[in-house]
Design an enzyme around this catalytic site. Structure first.
Site, short mmCIF file in Angstrom:
data_model
loop_
_atom_site.label_atom_id
_atom_site.label_comp_id
_atom_site.label_asym_id
_atom_site.label_seq_id
_atom_site.Cartn_x
_atom_site.Cartn_y
_atom_site.Cartn_z
N TRP A 1 56.12 56.63 41.85
CA TRP A 1 57.57 56.81 41.89
C TRP A 1 57.95 58.26 41.60
O TRP A 1 57.80 58.75 40.49
CB TRP A 1 58.20 55.87 40.86
CG TRP A 1 59.65 56.09 40.61
CD1 TRP A 1 60.62 56.37 41.53
CD2 TRP A 1 60.30 56.06 39.33
NE1 TRP A 1 61.84 56.51 40.90
CE2 TRP A 1 61.66 56.31 39.56
CE3 TRP A 1 59.86 55.83 38.03
CZ2 TRP A 1 62.59 56.35 38.52
CZ3 TRP A 1 60.78 55.86 37.00
CH2 TRP A 1 62.13 56.12 37.25
N ASP B 1 63.69 65.41 44.51
CA ASP B 1 64.77 66.07 43.77
C ASP B 1 64.85 65.51 42.34
O ASP B 1 64.03 64.68 41.94
CB ASP B 1 66.11 65.94 44.51
CG ASP B 1 66.63 64.51 44.60
OD1 ASP B 1 66.13 63.62 43.89
OD2 ASP B 1 67.58 64.28 45.38
N GLU C 1 64.62 61.77 41.75
CA GLU C 1 63.40 61.11 42.27
C GLU C 1 63.58 60.67 43.73
O GLU C 1 63.03 59.66 44.15
CB GLU C 1 62.99 59.88 41.44
CG GLU C 1 63.46 59.83 40.03
CD GLU C 1 62.69 60.72 39.07
OE1 GLU C 1 63.10 60.80 37.91
OE2 GLU C 1 61.69 61.34 39.47
N GLU D 1 73.67 55.70 31.06
CA GLU D 1 73.35 56.66 32.10
C GLU D 1 74.56 56.88 33.01
O GLU D 1 74.95 58.01 33.29
CB GLU D 1 72.17 56.16 32.94
CG GLU D 1 71.74 57.08 34.06
CD GLU D 1 70.51 56.58 34.77
OE1 GLU D 1 69.48 57.27 34.73
OE2 GLU D 1 70.56 55.47 35.37
#
Length: 364
Positions: free
Chosen positions: A109, A161, A164, A323
């Protein structure tokens, strides 16, 4: 929650969630984020330096030093392949995150990212500037030079980036991290070769990463010509001004970039980019803090204070910051889809708390 209470809670949460060896877990209650990222961790460490928790920051930088010190053979082999113009698979590059005890992450990932390595060099030099701890540079010398050689060689390679995503493109925000790290270390140690490379990267950004007088999210090379691949803005483009200084905050190209971010991505908080589907594409705490931080550089204190107040309003009853916030989703249909896969979005996110601390400190 009051600002001072959230400051205390943020510091405590970060300290509680730092591994004894130094890694900061991205989010303790979100299993997918049970790693320490060099990028996230560096900004968390920088926040801890700002709030006079230098021991925590130094522990993180030493953790990175231990993670990287045995990577010399791997980096040398990569550089040799580069020099021979051989194909390098993404899985061969250094990882973007590691287990909290320092072991490599074997998952696929978002494996190959350069931003964290540039950010780490920048953060380490900031640690030295803020604390006077020059000795840590020699203590971590092997890992520093491994990182320098890695970035000097591969800075222009397409890679994932900071979210991810988009591994086939080159991203101005990533280039800003590399520029910032090489320039900061070059200035601190009076190293001409690092400063020259940093200026080359800055020139590349200004020559190839713009369109219509502003920066673009990503570029790619087509028939040996660099051109925009993703034409819109990404809120991580704020990094080109703060903290990495590719452009001053009031540079016209930066002003126009931020105007596009405001037009396309600003609600109560700041979203990542227009096409974002991750948990529906909500407003990110850390990007809202970054926007406020940028506004402090312009002297727009009221705008920065509004960003801070919005962030404080998003803390839950335990003082935990998520988040992202689902008030103004870009793709509402994707929200339930992601929740069914992974549960609710990450909370607390240590990077969110760190950037709240950075913005709060910048407003002092």
């Amino acid at each position: 929650m009051e600002r001072d209470s959230l400051i205390k809670t943020s510091i405590a949460l970060i300290k509680w969630n730092q591994h004894p060896r130094g890694g900061y877990i991205a989010s303790p209650l979100f299993p997918t984020y049970a790693y320490s990222w060099l990028r996230d961790g560096t900004f968390i460490a920088n926040a801890m330096d700002r709030v006079h928790e230098a021991e925590s920051a130094a522990l993180f930088y030493r953790w990175v030093g231990r993670v990287l010190k045995d990577k010399r053979t791997q980096v040398n082999l990569l550089i040799q392949k580069h020099e021979r113009k051989e194909w390098i698979d993404r899985s061969e590059f250094l990882g973007t995150r590691y287990h909290l005890d320092g072991r490599d992450d074997a998952s696929e990932w978002g494996h190959f990212q350069l931003d964290g390595y540039g950010a780490w060099l920048w953060g380490l030099t900031e640690h030295v500037r803020l604390t006077g701890n020059q000795a840590i540079l020699e203590e971590l010398r092997d890992s520093i030079e491994i990182t320098v050689d890695y970035l000097m060689t591969f800075w222009h390679y397409p890679n994932f980036d900071c979210w991810e995503e988009y591994p086939d493109y080159v991203h101005p925000a990533t280039l800003a991290c590399v520029y910032g790290g090489l320039k900061a270390l070059g200035k601190l140690e009076h190293r001409t070769e690092l400063l020259e490379k940093a200026e080359m990267i800055k020139g590349f950004i200004l020559d190839h990463c713009t369109e219509d007088g502003r920066f673009v999210k990503s570029i790619h090379c087509v028939n040996e010509v660099w051109q925009p691949a993703l034409h819109g803005v990404d809120a991580s483009l704020l990094w080109l001004s703060v903290p990495f200084g590719v452009c001053d905050a009031d540079d016209p190209i930066m002003v126009k970039t931020v105007q596009a971010i405001e037009a396309d991505l600003k609600h109560g908080g700041i979203q990542r980019y227009v096409e974002d589907r991750y948990f529906g594409g909500g407003e990110w705490i850390l990007l809202t803090a970054w926007y406020g931080w940028y506004q402090t550089k312009l002297g727009n204190i009221e705008a920065a204070q509004r960003a801070l107040s919005w962030i404080i309003s998003q803390a839950d009853s335990l003082g935990r910051l998520p988040e992202q916030v689902a008030d103004s989703l870009r793709e509402p249909s994707a929200h339930a889809e992601w929740i069914s896969k992974y549960g609710e979005p990450a909370v607390p996110l240590l990077w969110s708390h760190a950037m709240f601390l950075v913005l709060s400190d910048s407003l002092q």
